[in-house]
Design a protein around this motif. Sequence first.
Motif, short mmCIF file in Angstrom:
data_model
loop_
_atom_site.label_atom_id
_atom_site.label_comp_id
_atom_site.label_asym_id
_atom_site.label_seq_id
_atom_site.Cartn_x
_atom_site.Cartn_y
_atom_site.Cartn_z
N LEU A 333 45.19 34.13 32.27
CA LEU A 333 44.71 35.42 32.77
C LEU A 333 45.70 36.12 33.68
N GLY A 334 46.78 35.43 34.03
CA GLY A 334 47.82 36.06 34.83
C GLY A 334 47.30 36.63 36.13
N ALA A 335 47.70 37.87 36.42
CA ALA A 335 47.32 38.50 37.69
C ALA A 335 45.82 38.74 37.78
N GLY A 336 45.13 38.72 36.64
CA GLY A 336 43.69 38.95 36.65
C GLY A 336 42.88 37.74 37.06
N GLN A 337 43.53 36.60 37.25
CA GLN A 337 42.80 35.37 37.57
C GLN A 337 42.05 35.48 38.89
N LYS A 338 42.61 36.15 39.87
CA LYS A 338 41.98 36.23 41.19
C LYS A 338 40.63 36.92 41.10
N ALA A 339 40.57 38.08 40.44
CA ALA A 339 39.31 38.81 40.32
C ALA A 339 38.32 38.03 39.46
N PHE A 340 38.81 37.37 38.43
CA PHE A 340 37.98 36.55 37.55
C PHE A 340 37.32 35.42 38.36
N SER A 341 38.12 34.70 39.12
CA SER A 341 37.61 33.58 39.91
C SER A 341 36.62 34.06 40.97
N LYS A 342 36.88 35.20 41.58
CA LYS A 342 35.97 35.77 42.58
C LYS A 342 34.62 36.07 41.95
N THR A 343 34.63 36.60 40.74
CA THR A 343 33.37 36.90 40.05
C THR A 343 32.58 35.63 39.78
N VAL A 344 33.24 34.59 39.33
CA VAL A 344 32.56 33.32 39.06
C VAL A 344 31.95 32.77 40.34
N THR A 345 32.68 32.82 41.43
CA THR A 345 32.17 32.33 42.72
C THR A 345 30.90 33.08 43.11
#
Length: 351
Positions: A333-345
């Motif tokens: 997911l590259g740079a998008g991983q941070k927002a992705f992980s935040k959503t899961v949390t």
Amino acid sequence: MRTFNKLSVALLAGAAVFAVTAQAGAAEKIVISNWDGYMPSDMLERFTAETGIEAELAVHATNEEIMGKVVAGKGKGYDVLFVSSPFVEALKNLGLVAELDHAMIPNMKNLYPEAMKLEYDPGNTHSVPYAWGTTGLCYRSDLVGETPGSWMDLLQPADALKGKVTMLSTDRWLMGAAFLAQGKSVNSTDAADLEAAKELLISAKKDLLAYDDTTFYSKLVSGEASLVHAWDGWCNYGIAENADIKYVIPEEGSDLWVDTMVVTAASENKEAAHKFLNFILQADNGAWVPANILYKVPNKAAMDALDPALVEQFPNLGMTPEELLKQEQLRDLGAGQKAFSKTVTEILASN
């Protein structure tokens, strides 16, 4: 994977290192990091007997665990890593995995042609696929009214199934169910897609028996659950105990996950590491995986040798490479991983 590999959570009691005694005078030694139980217990001993190369196994529980160690140490101390496909891309982008010399891996010929065309590593320049599969719905055919055919059967279950449903909580698969149900890419990091998936998954929580990444098939066997979100191989563990358990890929599709082997850029024993990859690709070694842990492998020679009775008992073992490649491959997911992980949390923390 989550632990990107399905066996690692259930089988691993803690990270440990197991040394395999080499033949006297072995000139080389390699260190391999893999999930627990993901290859035969005597594999390294047999590798040493055949090649004279000493081998040591370091066990990791998750892709994230080994990724953290490799990044922190720039790969030093490891020669071969078993990681899932998004992590191949991430490690490659960081310059931490070596380009493979295919001339040193003649058993690459045993792979399906389709296994040489995977999007995360076209031509297998930096990785060799070890196992692959899909994610879908695993259910008790004697307990559900109609055969489930959509991700929405899981996310918005019929009244009779409410409280009898489990979902995977590992980030890529949790989000993947919602993305696919809404016609989105399993690799999306678009803000609107993330928000829509979050709303759907939070709404779905009220009807769940549990999030369960490790014992969901046991819940099916006992009847505690009737429908679960599952990796195909782990659904097979339930099928082995109860023939009324079935597996289906929803009409909206699935992800295609691939577990791979890479050689670290920091390895001082790259020739020996290549010999290990070549050893793993022998047909008999590849055949151990579907025969013992019930996962498909990209090794055509291994799958051709599979007992037809296994495919009859576990139909998803018979999925062809063409069928598998119709599913969307998991990517970094590259740079998008941070927002992705935040959503899961946020989803997991919601009431």
